[in-house]
Motif scaffolding. Structure first.
Motif, mmCIF file in Angstrom:
data_model
loop_
_atom_site.group_PDB
_atom_site.id
_atom_site.type_symbol
_atom_site.label_atom_id
_atom_site.label_comp_id
_atom_site.label_asym_id
_atom_site.label_seq_id
_atom_site.Cartn_x
_atom_site.Cartn_y
_atom_site.Cartn_z
ATOM 1 N N THR A 61 7.292 5.619 13.286
ATOM 2 C CA THR A 61 6.964 4.764 12.144
ATOM 3 C C THR A 61 6.712 5.632 10.920
ATOM 4 O OG1 THR A 61 5.935 3.155 13.620
ATOM 5 C CG2 THR A 61 5.373 2.994 11.280
ATOM 6 N N ASP A 62 7.285 5.261 9.810
ATOM 7 C CA ASP A 62 7.065 5.977 8.549
ATOM 8 C C ASP A 62 5.726 5.526 7.970
ATOM 9 O OD1 ASP A 62 7.026 6.881 5.873
ATOM 10 O OD2 ASP A 62 9.211 6.772 5.731
ATOM 11 N N ARG A 63 4.707 6.375 8.094
ATOM 12 C CA ARG A 63 3.360 6.013 7.644
ATOM 13 C C ARG A 63 3.302 5.768 6.147
ATOM 14 N NH1 ARG A 63 -1.206 9.434 8.438
ATOM 15 N NH2 ARG A 63 0.066 11.009 7.479
ATOM 16 N N GLU A 64 4.033 6.541 5.377
ATOM 17 C CA GLU A 64 3.998 6.398 3.927
ATOM 18 C C GLU A 64 4.519 5.022 3.500
ATOM 19 O OE1 GLU A 64 5.580 8.859 0.088
ATOM 20 O OE2 GLU A 64 5.049 9.971 1.894
ATOM 21 N N VAL A 65 5.632 4.613 4.083
ATOM 22 C CA VAL A 65 6.189 3.293 3.785
ATOM 23 C C VAL A 65 5.229 2.207 4.263
ATOM 24 C CG1 VAL A 65 8.079 1.691 4.305
ATOM 25 C CG2 VAL A 65 8.575 4.089 3.805
ATOM 26 N N CYS A 66 4.641 2.409 5.420
ATOM 27 C CA CYS A 66 3.684 1.450 5.960
ATOM 28 C C CYS A 66 2.509 1.268 4.993
ATOM 29 C CB CYS A 66 3.176 1.913 7.325
ATOM 30 S SG CYS A 66 1.909 0.844 8.032
ATOM 31 N N CYS A 67 1.979 2.357 4.484
ATOM 32 C CA CYS A 67 0.854 2.276 3.546
ATOM 33 C C CYS A 67 1.239 1.504 2.296
ATOM 34 C CB CYS A 67 0.357 3.666 3.174
ATOM 35 S SG CYS A 67 -0.561 4.469 4.494
ATOM 36 N N LYS A 68 2.418 1.784 1.778
ATOM 37 C CA LYS A 68 2.868 1.090 0.563
ATOM 38 C C LYS A 68 3.028 -0.404 0.813
ATOM 39 C CE LYS A 68 5.093 5.051 -1.557
ATOM 40 N NZ LYS A 68 6.355 5.708 -1.889
ATOM 41 N N ARG A 69 3.561 -0.767 1.985
ATOM 42 C CA ARG A 69 3.788 -2.186 2.288
ATOM 43 C C ARG A 69 2.508 -2.917 2.656
ATOM 44 N NH1 ARG A 69 8.490 -3.251 6.347
ATOM 45 N NH2 ARG A 69 7.824 -5.377 5.915
ATOM 46 N N MET A 70 1.602 -2.235 3.350
ATOM 47 C CA MET A 70 0.399 -2.909 3.848
ATOM 48 C C MET A 70 -0.749 -2.912 2.840
ATOM 49 S SD MET A 70 1.249 -4.175 6.690
ATOM 50 C CE MET A 70 -0.355 -4.782 7.163
ATOM 51 N N ASP A 71 -0.758 -1.962 1.916
ATOM 52 C CA ASP A 71 -1.845 -1.881 0.941
ATOM 53 C C ASP A 71 -1.893 -3.159 0.111
ATOM 54 O OD1 ASP A 71 -2.699 -0.249 -2.039
ATOM 55 O OD2 ASP A 71 -3.974 -0.321 -0.271
ATOM 56 N N GLY A 72 -3.034 -3.813 0.101
ATOM 57 C CA GLY A 72 -3.193 -5.046 -0.667
ATOM 58 C C GLY A 72 -2.912 -6.315 0.122
ATOM 59 N N LYS A 73 -2.347 -6.184 1.326
ATOM 60 C CA LYS A 73 -2.107 -7.370 2.159
ATOM 61 C C LYS A 73 -3.450 -7.941 2.599
ATOM 62 C CE LYS A 73 2.414 -7.162 2.491
ATOM 63 N NZ LYS A 73 3.321 -8.163 2.005
ATOM 64 N N GLY A 74 -3.487 -9.239 2.781
ATOM 65 C CA GLY A 74 -4.733 -9.901 3.127
ATOM 66 C C GLY A 74 -5.082 -9.850 4.593
ATOM 67 N N CYS A 75 -6.371 -9.780 4.853
ATOM 68 C CA CYS A 75 -6.918 -9.885 6.206
ATOM 69 C C CYS A 75 -8.243 -10.628 6.056
ATOM 70 C CB CYS A 75 -7.113 -8.516 6.845
ATOM 71 S SG CYS A 75 -7.700 -8.595 8.550
ATOM 72 N N PHE A 76 -8.324 -11.820 6.573
ATOM 73 C CA PHE A 76 -9.504 -12.668 6.409
ATOM 74 C C PHE A 76 -9.812 -12.898 4.932
ATOM 75 C CE2 PHE A 76 -10.174 -11.479 10.792
ATOM 76 C CZ PHE A 76 -10.776 -12.596 11.344
ATOM 77 N N GLY A 77 -8.758 -13.014 4.125
ATOM 78 C CA GLY A 77 -8.947 -13.334 2.720
ATOM 79 C C GLY A 77 -9.299 -12.167 1.819
ATOM 80 N N ARG A 78 -9.289 -10.940 2.339
ATOM 81 C CA ARG A 78 -9.590 -9.764 1.529
ATOM 82 C C ARG A 78 -8.394 -8.813 1.547
ATOM 83 N NH1 ARG A 78 -15.525 -7.522 2.637
ATOM 84 N NH2 ARG A 78 -14.866 -6.256 0.884
#
Length: 102
Positions: A61-78
């Motif tokens: 898994t490309d961690r850098e791409v993962c961070c860019k895609r997941m950063d800001g995604k919601g989890c329990f509304g945050r």
């Protein structure tokens, strides 16, 4: 736990965040999770959640791409803060990218 090279660090989680919810958030974006460690502070039976997790991704898994895609995604509304190398504290200057309405 797997080598650090496969780990991303997640902060700004609500205290009620669960292993299953966090795994579902990553899998929704197409990431296979190997292990999740929800960080707790305290000692013995007197521990409590602190809004942090170390997520170990499957090999390849490309961690850098993962961070860019997941950063800001919601989890329990945050919005999650996802980083390669460290947890982000309550940094008032941090502004996660705005996610388009889904």
């Amino acid at each position: 736990m797997a080598h650090k090279k496969n780990v991303v660090y997640v902060s700004n989680l609500p205290y009620e965040a669960t292993h299953d919810a966090l795994e579902a958030a990553f899998e929704k974006e197409g990431y296979d999770v190997d292990h999740i460690e929800l960080i707790r502070k305290g000692a013995g039976t007197r521990t409590k959640a602190c809004g942090l997790a170390a997520v170990t991704l499957k090999d390849g898994t490309d961690r850098e791409v993962c961070c860019k895609r997941m950063d800001g995604k919601g989890c329990f509304g945050r919005p999650m803060i996802v980083r390669l190398d460290k947890f982000c504290g309550d940094d008032l200057a941090y502004a996660p990218k705005i996610q388009a309405a889904q």
